[in-house]
Motif scaffolding. Sequence first.
Motif, PDB file in Angstrom:
ATOM      1  N   LEU A  25      35.121  43.352  36.231  1.00  0.00           N
ATOM      2  CA  LEU A  25      33.733  43.162  35.797  1.00  0.00           C
ATOM      3  C   LEU A  25      32.784  43.962  36.680  1.00  0.00           C
ATOM      4  CD1 LEU A  25      33.974  39.318  35.203  1.00  0.00           C
ATOM      5  CD2 LEU A  25      33.527  41.019  33.424  1.00  0.00           C
ATOM      6  N   ALA A  26      33.044  43.994  37.983  1.00  0.00           N
ATOM      7  CA  ALA A  26      32.192  44.756  38.899  1.00  0.00           C
ATOM      8  C   ALA A  26      32.252  46.241  38.591  1.00  0.00           C
ATOM      9  CB  ALA A  26      32.618  44.494  40.341  1.00  0.00           C
ATOM     10  N   MET A  27      33.425  46.725  38.168  1.00  0.00           N
ATOM     11  CA  MET A  27      33.555  48.150  37.853  1.00  0.00           C
ATOM     12  C   MET A  27      32.824  48.526  36.570  1.00  0.00           C
ATOM     13  SD  MET A  27      37.393  49.191  39.083  1.00  0.00           S
ATOM     14  CE  MET A  27      37.739  49.327  40.834  1.00  0.00           C
ATOM     15  N   GLN A  28      32.379  47.518  35.808  1.00  0.00           N
ATOM     16  CA  GLN A  28      31.538  47.782  34.644  1.00  0.00           C
ATOM     17  C   GLN A  28      30.066  47.890  35.025  1.00  0.00           C
ATOM     18  OE1 GLN A  28      32.172  45.318  31.180  1.00  0.00           O
ATOM     19  NE2 GLN A  28      34.322  44.985  31.656  1.00  0.00           N
ATOM     20  N   GLY A  29      29.785  47.765  36.317  1.00  0.00           N
ATOM     21  CA  GLY A  29      28.412  47.835  36.778  1.00  0.00           C
ATOM     22  C   GLY A  29      27.712  46.494  36.810  1.00  0.00           C
ATOM     23  N   LEU A  30      28.467  45.420  36.651  1.00  0.00           N
ATOM     24  CA  LEU A  30      27.880  44.085  36.665  1.00  0.00           C
ATOM     25  C   LEU A  30      27.780  43.553  38.094  1.00  0.00           C
ATOM     26  CD1 LEU A  30      29.973  42.639  33.703  1.00  0.00           C
ATOM     27  CD2 LEU A  30      27.552  43.231  33.631  1.00  0.00           C
ATOM     28  N   ARG A  31      26.835  42.670  38.297  1.00  0.00           N
ATOM     29  CA  ARG A  31      26.679  41.981  39.585  1.00  0.00           C
ATOM     30  C   ARG A  31      27.564  40.739  39.536  1.00  0.00           C
ATOM     31  NH1 ARG A  31      20.328  41.480  38.841  1.00  0.00           N
ATOM     32  NH2 ARG A  31      21.216  40.800  36.854  1.00  0.00           N
ATOM     33  N   VAL A  32      28.591  40.711  40.390  1.00  0.00           N
ATOM     34  CA  VAL A  32      29.667  39.726  40.250  1.00  0.00           C
ATOM     35  C   VAL A  32      29.846  38.921  41.529  1.00  0.00           C
ATOM     36  CG1 VAL A  32      32.109  39.404  39.714  1.00  0.00           C
ATOM     37  CG2 VAL A  32      30.833  41.273  38.638  1.00  0.00           C
TER      38      VAL A  32
ATOM     39  N   LEU B  69      30.338  36.463  51.636  1.00  0.00           N
ATOM     40  CA  LEU B  69      30.937  37.688  52.168  1.00  0.00           C
ATOM     41  C   LEU B  69      31.260  38.627  51.011  1.00  0.00           C
ATOM     42  CD1 LEU B  69      33.256  35.971  54.784  1.00  0.00           C
ATOM     43  CD2 LEU B  69      31.045  37.078  55.187  1.00  0.00           C
ATOM     44  N   VAL B  70      31.227  39.922  51.286  1.00  0.00           N
ATOM     45  CA  VAL B  70      31.345  40.914  50.218  1.00  0.00           C
ATOM     46  C   VAL B  70      32.489  41.880  50.508  1.00  0.00           C
ATOM     47  CG1 VAL B  70      30.160  42.731  48.920  1.00  0.00           C
ATOM     48  CG2 VAL B  70      28.850  40.772  49.807  1.00  0.00           C
ATOM     49  N   ASN B  71      33.289  42.142  49.499  1.00  0.00           N
ATOM     50  CA  ASN B  71      34.282  43.215  49.558  1.00  0.00           C
ATOM     51  C   ASN B  71      34.533  43.711  48.145  1.00  0.00           C
ATOM     52  OD1 ASN B  71      35.999  45.046  50.694  1.00  0.00           O
ATOM     53  ND2 ASN B  71      37.676  43.611  51.089  1.00  0.00           N
ATOM     54  N   HIS B  72      34.823  44.974  48.022  1.00  0.00           N
ATOM     55  CA  HIS B  72      35.072  45.611  46.724  1.00  0.00           C
ATOM     56  C   HIS B  72      33.902  45.387  45.763  1.00  0.00           C
ATOM     57  CE1 HIS B  72      39.079  46.271  48.225  1.00  0.00           C
ATOM     58  NE2 HIS B  72      39.350  44.979  48.247  1.00  0.00           N
ATOM     59  N   GLY B  73      32.690  45.253  46.311  1.00  0.00           N
ATOM     60  CA  GLY B  73      31.504  45.097  45.469  1.00  0.00           C
ATOM     61  C   GLY B  73      31.328  43.716  44.879  1.00  0.00           C
TER      62      GLY B  73
ATOM     63  N   THR C   3      43.747  44.463  48.659  1.00  0.00           N
ATOM     64  CA  THR C   3      43.062  45.400  47.755  1.00  0.00           C
ATOM     65  C   THR C   3      43.680  45.229  46.378  1.00  0.00           C
ATOM     66  OG1 THR C   3      42.773  46.983  49.567  1.00  0.00           O
ATOM     67  CG2 THR C   3      42.395  47.796  47.341  1.00  0.00           C
ATOM     68  N   PRO C   4      43.141  44.323  45.556  1.00  0.00           N
ATOM     69  CA  PRO C   4      43.734  44.055  44.242  1.00  0.00           C
ATOM     70  C   PRO C   4      43.945  45.323  43.442  1.00  0.00           C
ATOM     71  CG  PRO C   4      42.056  42.433  44.756  1.00  0.00           C
ATOM     72  CD  PRO C   4      41.976  43.471  45.831  1.00  0.00           C
ATOM     73  N   ILE C   5      44.908  45.283  42.531  1.00  0.00           N
ATOM     74  CA  ILE C   5      45.362  46.475  41.824  1.00  0.00           C
ATOM     75  C   ILE C   5      44.235  47.193  41.097  1.00  0.00           C
ATOM     76  CG2 ILE C   5      45.993  45.232  39.708  1.00  0.00           C
ATOM     77  CD1 ILE C   5      48.030  48.070  41.338  1.00  0.00           C
ATOM     78  N   VAL C   6      43.240  46.461  40.627  1.00  0.00           N
ATOM     79  CA  VAL C   6      42.119  47.115  39.927  1.00  0.00           C
ATOM     80  C   VAL C   6      41.374  48.053  40.860  1.00  0.00           C
ATOM     81  CG1 VAL C   6      39.873  46.684  38.849  1.00  0.00           C
ATOM     82  CG2 VAL C   6      41.843  45.321  38.184  1.00  0.00           C
ATOM     83  N   ALA C   7      41.317  47.707  42.159  1.00  0.00           N
ATOM     84  CA  ALA C   7      40.669  48.579  43.140  1.00  0.00           C
ATOM     85  C   ALA C   7      41.654  49.566  43.750  1.00  0.00           C
ATOM     86  CB  ALA C   7      40.030  47.748  44.245  1.00  0.00           C
ATOM     87  N   ALA C   8      42.911  49.130  43.947  1.00  0.00           N
ATOM     88  CA  ALA C   8      43.898  49.981  44.613  1.00  0.00           C
ATOM     89  C   ALA C   8      44.361  51.128  43.733  1.00  0.00           C
ATOM     90  CB  ALA C   8      45.095  49.138  45.047  1.00  0.00           C
ATOM     91  N   ALA C   9      44.560  50.859  42.448  1.00  0.00           N
ATOM     92  CA  ALA C   9      45.060  51.888  41.526  1.00  0.00           C
ATOM     93  C   ALA C   9      44.390  51.702  40.174  1.00  0.00           C
ATOM     94  CB  ALA C   9      46.577  51.817  41.410  1.00  0.00           C
ATOM     95  N   PRO C  10      43.096  52.018  40.075  1.00  0.00           N
ATOM     96  CA  PRO C  10      42.341  51.715  38.857  1.00  0.00           C
ATOM     97  C   PRO C  10      42.844  52.408  37.595  1.00  0.00           C
ATOM     98  CG  PRO C  10      41.068  53.111  40.353  1.00  0.00           C
ATOM     99  CD  PRO C  10      42.260  52.642  41.109  1.00  0.00           C
ATOM    100  N   GLU C  11      43.596  53.492  37.752  1.00  0.00           N
ATOM    101  CA  GLU C  11      44.093  54.208  36.579  1.00  0.00           C
ATOM    102  C   GLU C  11      45.492  53.770  36.166  1.00  0.00           C
ATOM    103  OE1 GLU C  11      42.062  56.168  34.982  1.00  0.00           O
ATOM    104  OE2 GLU C  11      40.533  55.853  36.528  1.00  0.00           O
TER     105      GLU C  11
ATOM    106  N   PHE D 215      44.206  44.582  33.269  1.00  0.00           N
ATOM    107  CA  PHE D 215      43.165  43.678  33.769  1.00  0.00           C
ATOM    108  C   PHE D 215      41.777  44.115  33.300  1.00  0.00           C
ATOM    109  CE2 PHE D 215      46.300  42.572  37.205  1.00  0.00           C
ATOM    110  CZ  PHE D 215      46.339  41.213  36.943  1.00  0.00           C
ATOM    111  N   ALA D 216      41.549  45.422  33.281  1.00  0.00           N
ATOM    112  CA  ALA D 216      40.247  45.934  32.837  1.00  0.00           C
ATOM    113  C   ALA D 216      39.983  45.562  31.382  1.00  0.00           C
ATOM    114  CB  ALA D 216      40.182  47.448  33.024  1.00  0.00           C
ATOM    115  N   ALA D 217      41.045  45.573  30.562  1.00  0.00           N
ATOM    116  CA  ALA D 217      40.885  45.190  29.159  1.00  0.00           C
ATOM    117  C   ALA D 217      40.509  43.718  29.033  1.00  0.00           C
ATOM    118  CB  ALA D 217      42.171  45.482  28.390  1.00  0.00           C
ATOM    119  N   VAL D 218      41.100  42.874  29.883  1.00  0.00           N
ATOM    120  CA  VAL D 218      40.741  41.451  29.890  1.00  0.00           C
ATOM    121  C   VAL D 218      39.281  41.284  30.302  1.00  0.00           C
ATOM    122  CG1 VAL D 218      41.178  39.228  31.001  1.00  0.00           C
ATOM    123  CG2 VAL D 218      43.103  40.683  30.336  1.00  0.00           C
TER     124      VAL D 218
END
Length: 394
Positions: A157-164, A197-201, A351-359, A366-369
């Motif tokens: 959700l954060a990678m979509q530009g949302l505040r999460v 606390l903040v990490n990965h946005g 570093t969850p997989i969405v951040a570690a290997a986004p492609e 996960f991005a589709a979910v």
Amino acid sequence: MATVSEQTIHTALASVVDPEGAGALRDLATVSGLVVKDGNIGFALEVDPARGPQLEGLRKAAEAAVLALDGVTSVTAVLTAHRAGGPQGGGRGGAAARPAQPQGHGHSHGQGHAHGQAQGAMPARPDIAGIRSIVAVASGKGGVGKSTVATNLALGLAMQGLRVGLLDADIYGPSLPRMMAIRDKPQSKDGKTLIPLVNHGVKCMSIGFMVAEDTPTIWRGPMVMSALEQMLRDVEWGELDILVVDMPPGTGDAQLTMAQRVPLTGAVIVSTPQDIALLDARKGLNMFRRVDVPVLGIVENMSYFLCPHCGERSEVFGHGGARQEAERLGVPFLGEVPLHLAIREAGDAGTPIVAAAPESPQATAFAAVADAVWRDVARRLGDTSRQQPKIVFE
């Protein structure tokens, strides 16, 4: 800083008087579930259920009295009540506890439920300032990868530009500190509210930030509820488009109270394909339905195994069970997430997989979910401001 003792706290509470003139705290309430942890104090005030809605001032006065003690940095008190012990309504012994008032810590939520509320009616779910939507990620049982889904959903959700934001509501088994590689403790500017606390946005809060990783949390129900209320309502979340709540597994008191007292936009149910997991997922789904929380859909985690060496697909736990269950129950199927070594390694590394290997295919799942969840949430919010961008040729 001085260390406050339980006796000092009890002495301070003994002198508290209800500001509305109802009487002294010692005559109106019984103090229970007292917890003292590094200057952070929590306790419950057991009161007569008939008077519970009128004793919010007493609760605040009790908090103020303890907060004034040397060595105390924060205080959380909750009102609880006991059902009548017999036909005449007398006695407390052996009665089941229930919330005295349908409201969170330190907030006034109107008088609509103070008088004449029918037994069994839904309590108020007061909004949390600045948070547009709250989505619970839940499961009927443990071991289905719910925290992995919740964490990667938040990052997606954060990678979509949302505040999460991401709240770890599992008091007994918090996993967010390790999965998000956060080792610091949250700070407070005023001794009353915590800074996430903040990490990965993503803004994060977990009881695991405040206790050692190998220290068990041995709390009874009222203290668990107090901690959840504080992590939810006494945190400076700021402006969020969505707060993802990693719920505890199962359908017990903590889950039910969160579902009843938090203004959830919806819930995501996580299951694995096998029948026993689907049975428990069905229980979790039905719990949300009974408390009028929309079910956004079901995710099938560990849907299939992809060999990291040859890429061969094996359906270790069966396949398609969650999709069939979603169709049977009339809720959306949000997608399949594979069982893959990279997901586990990325989560353990912080570093969850969405951040570690986004492609990667795993992150794409996960991005589709995340995309499906946000489209539903945005529809419920009436949000048309975050549509997918369109390419315009001039």
